[in-house]
Design a protein around this motif. Structure first.
Motif, mmCIF file in Angstrom:
data_model
loop_
_atom_site.group_PDB
_atom_site.id
_atom_site.type_symbol
_atom_site.label_atom_id
_atom_site.label_comp_id
_atom_site.label_asym_id
_atom_site.label_seq_id
_atom_site.Cartn_x
_atom_site.Cartn_y
_atom_site.Cartn_z
ATOM 1 N N UNK A 1 0.831 -1.204 0.000
ATOM 2 C CA UNK A 1 0.000 0.000 0.000
ATOM 3 C C UNK A 1 0.865 1.254 0.000
ATOM 4 N N UNK A 2 2.030 1.173 0.614
ATOM 5 C CA UNK A 2 2.943 2.316 0.604
ATOM 6 C C UNK A 2 3.429 2.609 -0.821
ATOM 7 N N UNK A 3 3.605 1.556 -1.618
ATOM 8 C CA UNK A 3 3.999 1.733 -3.018
ATOM 9 C C UNK A 3 2.821 2.251 -3.838
ATOM 10 N N UNK A 4 1.641 1.693 -3.578
ATOM 11 C CA UNK A 4 0.447 2.066 -4.353
ATOM 12 C C UNK A 4 0.130 3.548 -4.215
ATOM 13 N N UNK A 5 0.445 4.149 -3.086
ATOM 14 C CA UNK A 5 0.115 5.550 -2.825
ATOM 15 C C UNK A 5 1.335 6.466 -2.926
ATOM 16 N N UNK A 6 2.368 6.001 -3.571
ATOM 17 C CA UNK A 6 3.614 6.770 -3.663
ATOM 18 C C UNK A 6 3.419 8.100 -4.388
ATOM 19 N N UNK A 7 2.488 8.147 -5.323
ATOM 20 C CA UNK A 7 2.276 9.381 -6.079
ATOM 21 C C UNK A 7 1.626 10.475 -5.233
ATOM 22 N N UNK A 8 1.099 10.138 -4.060
ATOM 23 C CA UNK A 8 0.577 11.176 -3.171
ATOM 24 C C UNK A 8 1.682 12.155 -2.785
ATOM 25 N N UNK A 9 2.923 11.656 -2.722
ATOM 26 C CA UNK A 9 4.081 12.500 -2.419
ATOM 27 C C UNK A 9 4.766 12.969 -3.706
ATOM 28 N N UNK A 10 5.079 12.046 -4.592
ATOM 29 C CA UNK A 10 5.780 12.404 -5.825
ATOM 30 C C UNK A 10 4.963 13.345 -6.690
ATOM 31 N N UNK A 11 3.635 13.180 -6.660
ATOM 32 C CA UNK A 11 2.779 13.971 -7.543
ATOM 33 C C UNK A 11 2.819 15.456 -7.265
ATOM 34 N N UNK B 1 12.644 5.743 -5.235
ATOM 35 C CA UNK B 1 12.343 4.483 -5.915
ATOM 36 C C UNK B 1 13.273 3.352 -5.514
ATOM 37 N N UNK B 2 14.592 3.533 -5.601
ATOM 38 C CA UNK B 2 15.506 2.451 -5.214
ATOM 39 C C UNK B 2 15.370 2.004 -3.763
ATOM 40 N N UNK B 3 15.165 2.941 -2.830
ATOM 41 C CA UNK B 3 15.009 2.559 -1.428
ATOM 42 C C UNK B 3 13.716 1.770 -1.224
ATOM 43 N N UNK B 4 12.663 2.165 -1.918
ATOM 44 C CA UNK B 4 11.419 1.393 -1.841
ATOM 45 C C UNK B 4 11.617 0.001 -2.444
ATOM 46 N N UNK B 5 12.415 -0.101 -3.487
ATOM 47 C CA UNK B 5 12.689 -1.408 -4.100
ATOM 48 C C UNK B 5 13.397 -2.325 -3.101
ATOM 49 N N UNK B 6 14.338 -1.770 -2.350
ATOM 50 C CA UNK B 6 15.032 -2.571 -1.328
ATOM 51 C C UNK B 6 14.038 -3.028 -0.257
ATOM 52 N N UNK C 1 16.717 14.167 2.664
ATOM 53 C CA UNK C 1 18.047 13.721 3.065
ATOM 54 C C UNK C 1 18.933 13.338 1.874
ATOM 55 N N UNK C 2 18.358 12.590 0.932
ATOM 56 C CA UNK C 2 19.174 12.026 -0.147
ATOM 57 C C UNK C 2 18.811 12.552 -1.524
ATOM 58 N N UNK C 3 17.611 13.097 -1.686
ATOM 59 C CA UNK C 3 17.167 13.540 -2.996
ATOM 60 C C UNK C 3 16.056 12.652 -3.527
ATOM 61 N N UNK C 4 15.219 13.233 -4.371
ATOM 62 C CA UNK C 4 14.050 12.517 -4.890
ATOM 63 C C UNK C 4 14.428 11.248 -5.652
ATOM 64 N N UNK C 5 15.590 11.247 -6.312
ATOM 65 C CA UNK C 5 15.978 10.103 -7.144
ATOM 66 C C UNK C 5 16.218 8.831 -6.331
ATOM 67 N N UNK D 1 9.638 -4.479 -8.598
ATOM 68 C CA UNK D 1 11.036 -4.051 -8.465
ATOM 69 C C UNK D 1 11.553 -3.268 -9.680
ATOM 70 N N UNK D 2 11.312 -3.710 -10.931
ATOM 71 C CA UNK D 2 11.870 -2.958 -12.073
ATOM 72 C C UNK D 2 11.409 -1.509 -12.141
ATOM 73 N N UNK D 3 10.116 -1.255 -11.948
ATOM 74 C CA UNK D 3 9.625 0.120 -12.091
ATOM 75 C C UNK D 3 10.122 1.005 -10.948
ATOM 76 N N UNK D 4 10.264 0.450 -9.743
ATOM 77 C CA UNK D 4 10.792 1.244 -8.637
ATOM 78 C C UNK D 4 12.243 1.651 -8.899
ATOM 79 N N UNK D 5 13.012 0.746 -9.467
ATOM 80 C CA UNK D 5 14.408 1.069 -9.800
ATOM 81 C C UNK D 5 14.504 2.061 -10.956
#
Length: 433
Positions: free
Chosen positions: A23-33, A165-170, A158-162, A86-90
């Motif tokens: 669910x945290x991934x499904x709603x990721x655009x609430x922040x990124x958007x 995705x990778x941290x969520x993939x981990x 802390x690290x930047x928007x880029x 995993x692929x799209x998050x990376x």
């Protein structure tokens, strides 16, 4: 593997954690958007479509997932679903255009099917009198949205928007490993019940009751999903708070609504799903009435002087009303699925998948409709006016269903009494021997 209460507890713990991660991934655009809207200068309608992209694919995939999980291992399907993310998050750090964001959002929507798979995974492990509570605890995984509202901005600062995705993939990969080695597989008896033909699972969908529950879930879940996506920008635009404050207030709404879903399941077990649903609708109707009222200035021409009135819902009252709605929606999401299990215990894959699809479609259509309503009417509170109308339809449908059911019960009672009366008359007419 034999069934034990300990295994059932492990099932519920790891299924809930899995659902929260997805669910945290499904709603990721609430922040990124929010940042994407500023960068690409999107209109309210374009922004609504962007937010709704993950919800659309998640909604459309829920029904076929509900059928698949009737025939294949729920645990294995859950693992496959998470690996596909995993692929799209990376790839997220390399996305720039509006079209690419839409396509990535559609791919992220795969995370939305985790609810249907998880519900089917936990159901066989619990008795009927425990189902409301168990599904309520599992559904508290909606708090995954709160994880995103807290974690994604922190990563960005802390690290930047880029790096989001990778941290969520981990994180998803870690959940795959935990679920594989710690979550129990279904017992042989549980798997043996999945041999029915496809017609067996589709037959209940002919009943109007299924679609009625879908409409209720459209509001209690669809509007919850739409609001958690829409609120950050609403706070920024209407109350001109900082991004951190907007995210924190939205997080409070999500966390409170999600955490109390388990309590809603307990209430549904104890007092009945319909009673809880009806109370939820009335509570939300009152709150939405006040939230729908736009800032208004009036001049009353008095006898000696004019009286100027300014009517506006301040941020404190707005947040309070919103939290009440969130609590009610949490109760409603639990009670709808309790009602589903009471009526269709052997079809929680197909029926549950259908209702979950309709609810998730609310999360897709409502943000788009929010944007269209705001662009057309020119009022920020138009979103709440729209929700008020949706809820009014839900309440009308429920009222008519209750009236129809009561009429059928009275008719059946009258027929039974008439039959008993005729039977007694015939007995009295028989000659004594």
């Amino acid at each position: 593997m034999q069934y034990t209460q300990q295994l059932a507890g492990r099932v519920l713990i790891f299924a809930s954690a899995m659902f929260a991660a997805n669910f945290s991934v499904w709603t990721l655009y609430a922040v990124l958007g929010v940042e994407v809207r500023e960068q690409l200068d999107l209109s309210a309608t374009e922004y609504g479509i962007l937010l709704a992209a993950p919800i659309l694919s998640g909604a459309l995939l829920r029904f076929p997932a509900g059928l698949l999980v009737e025939y294949f291992s729920a645990k294995k399907l859950i693992l496959l679903q998470m690996l596909l993310l995993l692929p799209v998050l990376l790839f997220l750090p390399y996305i720039e255009s509006y079209g690419e964001h839409l396509l990535a959002g559609l791919w992220l929507g795969i995370s939305g099917v985790s609810f249907v798979l998880g519900i089917r995974y936990i159901n066989p492990w619990f008795e009927r009198r425990q189902q409301g509570t168990a599904m309520g605890i599992f559904g508290a995984g909606n708090a995954g949205a709160a994880i995103t509202l807290a974690l994604a901005p922190a990563i960005q600062n802390w690290l930047g928007r880029e790096w989001i995705g990778p941290i969520y993939a981990v994180g998803i990969l870690l959940m795959v490993v935990l679920f594989e080695f710690c979550a129990p597989e279904e017992t042989r008896y549980m798997r043996s019940r999945n041999k029915a033909k496809i017609q067996h699972h589709l037959r209940p969908l002919m009943q109007i009751k299924v679609w009625r529950y879908g409409l209720y879930y459209y509001f209690v879940f669809g509007s919850f999903l739409a609001l958690l996506l829409w609120l950050p920008n609403y706070y920024l635009a209407v109350y001109e708070v900082s991004t951190q404050v907007a995210m924190a207030l939205t997080l409070l709404f999500v966390a409170l609504s999600s955490s109390l879903r388990a309590l809603g399941g307990w209430f549904a077990d104890r007092y009945g799903a319909r009673t809880v649903n009806w109370s939820v609708f009335w509570t939300c109707l009152v709150c939405l009435f006040f939230l729908s009222y736009p800032p208004t200035s009036m001049t009353i021409h008095g006898v000696e002087r004019d009286v100027h009135l300014n009517i506006e819902v301040g941020i404190e009252l707005f947040t309070l009303l919103l939290l009440v709605i969130g609590i009610a929606q949490g109760f409603g999401r639990a009670s709808v699925y309790k009602a589903l299990h009471d009526n269709f215990p052997a079809h929680m894959g197909s029926v549950g998948g259908t209702v979950a699809t309709i609810g998730a479609l609310g999360g897709f259509t409502l943000p788009v409709l929010f944007g269209i309503a705001q662009d057309l009417v020119g009022i920020h509170s138009a979103a709440f006016m729209l929700l008020y109308g949706v809820l009014a339809v839900c309440m009308l449908v429920m009222y008519l269903a209750i009236q129809r059911e009561q009429y059928q019960q009275r008719l059946a009672f009258a027929r039974q009494n008439n039959f008993l009366h005729e039977d007694a008359s015939n007995s009295a007419a028989l000659p004594d021997r």
